[in-house]
Scaffold this motif. Structure first.
Motif, short mmCIF file in Angstrom:
data_model
loop_
_atom_site.label_atom_id
_atom_site.label_comp_id
_atom_site.label_asym_id
_atom_site.label_seq_id
_atom_site.Cartn_x
_atom_site.Cartn_y
_atom_site.Cartn_z
N LEU A 45 -21.18 24.34 33.06
CA LEU A 45 -20.89 25.58 32.28
C LEU A 45 -21.44 26.57 33.08
CD1 LEU A 45 -21.77 24.44 28.60
CD2 LEU A 45 -19.71 25.18 29.52
N GLN A 46 -22.47 26.53 33.79
CA GLN A 46 -22.95 27.64 34.79
C GLN A 46 -22.19 27.79 35.90
OE1 GLN A 46 -27.07 26.67 35.77
NE2 GLN A 46 -27.93 26.98 33.84
N MET A 47 -21.62 26.77 36.50
CA MET A 47 -20.60 26.74 37.41
C MET A 47 -19.22 27.52 37.05
SD MET A 47 -21.25 22.92 38.66
CE MET A 47 -19.75 22.79 39.63
N ILE A 48 -18.93 27.21 35.75
CA ILE A 48 -17.73 27.81 35.28
C ILE A 48 -17.99 29.26 35.17
CG2 ILE A 48 -16.07 27.98 33.05
CD1 ILE A 48 -16.52 24.80 33.20
N LYS A 49 -19.07 29.68 34.38
CA LYS A 49 -19.31 31.04 34.36
C LYS A 49 -19.14 32.14 35.60
CE LYS A 49 -22.34 30.61 30.42
NZ LYS A 49 -23.98 30.83 29.91
N LYS A 50 -19.57 31.24 36.74
CA LYS A 50 -19.33 32.13 38.02
C LYS A 50 -17.85 32.32 38.57
CE LYS A 50 -23.89 32.45 39.06
NZ LYS A 50 -24.50 33.74 39.18
N LYS A 51 -17.19 31.46 38.14
CA LYS A 51 -15.55 31.63 38.27
C LYS A 51 -14.61 31.21 37.30
CE LYS A 51 -13.80 30.33 42.61
NZ LYS A 51 -13.27 31.79 42.85
N PRO A 52 -14.78 31.96 36.04
CA PRO A 52 -14.14 31.45 35.00
C PRO A 52 -12.60 31.34 34.67
CG PRO A 52 -14.73 33.76 34.72
CD PRO A 52 -15.37 33.23 35.87
N VAL A 53 -12.01 32.39 35.69
CA VAL A 53 -10.61 32.43 35.75
C VAL A 53 -9.56 31.48 36.20
CG1 VAL A 53 -8.51 34.24 36.12
CG2 VAL A 53 -10.87 35.27 35.65
N LEU A 54 -9.86 31.31 37.48
CA LEU A 54 -9.09 30.29 38.45
C LEU A 54 -9.77 29.10 38.81
CD1 LEU A 54 -6.64 32.42 40.22
CD2 LEU A 54 -6.16 31.25 38.18
N GLY A 55 -11.27 29.04 38.82
CA GLY A 55 -11.97 27.97 38.95
C GLY A 55 -12.29 27.72 40.62
N TYR A 56 -12.58 26.67 40.99
CA TYR A 56 -13.08 26.33 42.29
C TYR A 56 -11.94 25.62 43.23
CZ TYR A 56 -17.60 27.82 40.81
OH TYR A 56 -18.80 28.32 40.21
N GLY A 57 -10.86 25.07 42.52
CA GLY A 57 -9.90 24.25 43.10
C GLY A 57 -9.84 22.75 42.69
N PRO A 58 -8.76 22.06 42.91
CA PRO A 58 -8.80 20.82 42.30
C PRO A 58 -9.65 19.80 43.16
CG PRO A 58 -6.77 21.29 43.48
CD PRO A 58 -7.63 22.61 43.17
N GLY A 59 -9.98 18.68 42.56
CA GLY A 59 -10.56 17.56 43.38
C GLY A 59 -11.85 17.25 43.09
N ASN A 60 -12.36 16.01 43.38
CA ASN A 60 -13.84 15.53 43.09
C ASN A 60 -14.77 16.00 44.28
OD1 ASN A 60 -12.25 13.50 44.53
ND2 ASN A 60 -14.00 12.43 44.63
N ARG A 61 -14.01 16.26 45.46
CA ARG A 61 -14.88 16.56 46.68
C ARG A 61 -15.38 18.22 46.49
NH1 ARG A 61 -11.73 14.20 52.01
NH2 ARG A 61 -11.78 11.89 51.26
N VAL A 62 -14.42 19.05 45.97
CA VAL A 62 -15.03 20.28 45.73
C VAL A 62 -15.97 20.14 44.79
CG1 VAL A 62 -14.17 22.60 44.53
CG2 VAL A 62 -12.43 21.12 45.76
N PHE A 63 -16.33 19.40 43.72
CA PHE A 63 -17.14 19.43 42.76
C PHE A 63 -18.52 18.79 43.38
CE2 PHE A 63 -19.60 17.45 39.51
CZ PHE A 63 -19.70 18.22 38.74
N ASN A 64 -18.17 17.80 44.40
CA ASN A 64 -19.41 17.24 45.00
C ASN A 64 -20.06 18.64 45.85
OD1 ASN A 64 -18.89 14.78 43.88
ND2 ASN A 64 -17.87 13.96 45.57
#
Length: 472
Positions: A328-347
């Motif tokens: 949720l803290q991550m989403i608050k930083k980029k709430p509109v379009l997110g960080y991009g697809p894929g588990n590698r981005v998450f990691n």
């Protein structure tokens, strides 16, 4: 003058295109496809059957290679169709479901370009694109069922594959299996309990893979004509239900319950004209009673299920809650379009926000994962996609029910699968694994294959297809 100039430009463009090498190549591909056995819907169907048959036994990378090969093959097929203009209702891939799908793909593409981890996001975008093309392949093949019963062949392949998966899982429950990860709270009453994982090496993943086999097996037992096939399909459904229980996956248990209730409602509605009005309330009450009785009879299942409500007193719950807070803290930083697809981005992004001692490979919640990848805009679009699938699924389910066409029961199974996997996805992200993701798109393609297009409505009623083995 402007209109005249515009007309001249269009004419020049048409003239250029008529003499261009690109048009010549497309025409060559179209002509080659018309006389070639190598580029055909039937071969595409055989490739999909091979993918479904090998799904539990291949690694993620191997599944990715096979899926990419099928996606490239579909592109050749699609280009050939457009070049030869051999497009009709049987081969067209466009349905009402494709609009939100295309919009979501566009949003994910923009999120990829704007991602702070662009290279990792491109990898996820490629995977997402391949999954969407696999859906287009499945939809195309199933819409050609007037010649070959592809729906039954694809579903039957998946069900037969789950037989071996279930047998291996039952063997593990009897002989024991090595714990490959810390799946059970060591302080709980279930410490030391064997959680089966079969060939998939993860009990939660096994539960997600087996959940679709339950409604598909039940519907196959009703729809298919041969009594031998009926018994096999019903046996697969029972084995899948039993093995899903042996995974002791709490998200899987929630998916089982949601899926079972959805299937019962669909089947009761299908036969509503023959049943009394109290059937649906009675079925739901009986299902709830059966669930309660099962929790009383099987203490391990009761302990595992009730641990959902222990809050932070359960280590697994506590772990997920801490991961969710970080996400949720991550989403608050980029709430509109997110960080991009894929588990590698998450990691790459998650370590900057994680709480000490709570490393994770995913958000442990599909809605949170979608929001992380494509923002609130992407989540809204995916909700639109699922709502569209359910809406048109239910419309065509009622249409086929009115026509007394038993193949409409595949829609009941698909709607149940969607409900079950969505319920499981609230608390886990194995939905993103290819073994589950491809079956998810199989269920959606089953619904899309029944969607009537304008070209279909303009045609005269056709004779029942070979896939319609039985009538109600």
């Amino acid at each position: 003058m402007d209109a005249k100039l515009k007309f001249t430009n269009i004419k020049l463009w048409q003239e250029w295109w008529h003499h261009s090498q690109m048009r010549a190549i497309l025409l060559y591909l179209g002509n080659w496809q018309q006389g070639s056995y190598l580029v055909s819907t039937s071969l595409c169907g055989l490739l999909l059957i091979g993918l479904l048959a090998l799904l539990p036994y291949l690694s993620n990378n191997q599944i990715g290679i096979v899926s990419a090969a099928i996606a490239i093959y579909w592109v050749f097929l699609w280009v050939g169709d457009r070049a030869s203009k051999a497009i009709d209702a049987a081969t067209s891939v466009w349905t009402p479901i494709h609009l939100p799908l295309a919009v979501y793909w566009g949003i994910a593409s923009i999120a990829t370009m704007l991602s702070p981890a662009r290279r990792a996001a491109i990898d996820g975008w490629v995977k997402l694109t391949i999954y969407f093309i696999i859906f287009a392949c499945l939809n195309r093949v199933m819409r050609s069922s007037n010649k070959i019963p592809w729906r039954s062949l694809l579903v039957g392949t998946y069900l037969l594959t789950t037989v071996l998966v279930c047998i291996h899982g039952m063997r593990q429950s009897i002989l024991g299996a090595e714990d490959l990860a810390t799946w059970t709270d060591p302080t709980s009453e279930l410490a030391g309990t064997t959680r089966i994982y079969s060939f998939l090496l993860n009990p939660n993943l096994l539960a997600g893979y087996l959940l679709p086999a339950i409604p598909l097996g039940v519907v196959g037992a009703i729809h298919w004509r041969s009594w031998g096939v009926k018994f096999v399909a019903l046996g697969v459904a029972i084995a899948a239900w039993y093995c899903t229980s042996l995974t002791y996956s709490r998200a899987g248990q929630i998916g089982q319950i949601a899926e079972g209730l959805a299937l019962l409602i669909c089947l009761a509605h299908w036969w509503a004209s023959r049943l009394p009005k109290w059937t649906i309330p009675g079925v739901l009450s009986g299902a709830v009673g059966a669930i309660a009785l099962a929790l009383v009879i099987f203490p391990k299942q009761r302990v595992r299920f009730l641990s959902i409500f222990f809050g932070r007193n359960d280590s697994s719950n506590n772990f997920r809650l801490n991961v969710w807070m970080s996400v949720l803290q991550m989403i608050k930083k980029k709430p509109v379009l997110g960080y991009g697809p894929g588990n590698r981005v998450f990691n790459q992004i998650y370590p900057y926000y994680q709480r000490p001692g709570y490393s994770a490979l995913g958000a442990y919640s599909v809605p949170l994962e979608i929001t992380f990848e494509s923002g609130i805009v992407g989540l809204a679009c995916y909700i639109w996609l699922v709502a569209t699938v359910i809406r048109y699924g239910w419309q065509n389910f009622n249409r086929l029910r009115a026509e007394r066409a038993s193949e409409g029961l595949w829609i009941a199974a698909s709607l149940s699968i969607i409900v079950g996997l969505m319920a499981q996805g609230l608390f886990d992200t194995i939905w993103y694994r290819p073994q589950v993701q491809i079956i998810w798109w199989l269920a959606i393609a089953l619904i899309a294959s029944f969607c009537i297009q304008p070209i279909d409505q303009a045609r005269a009623p056709e004779q029942p297809s070979p896939d319609s083995e039985t009538q109600i």
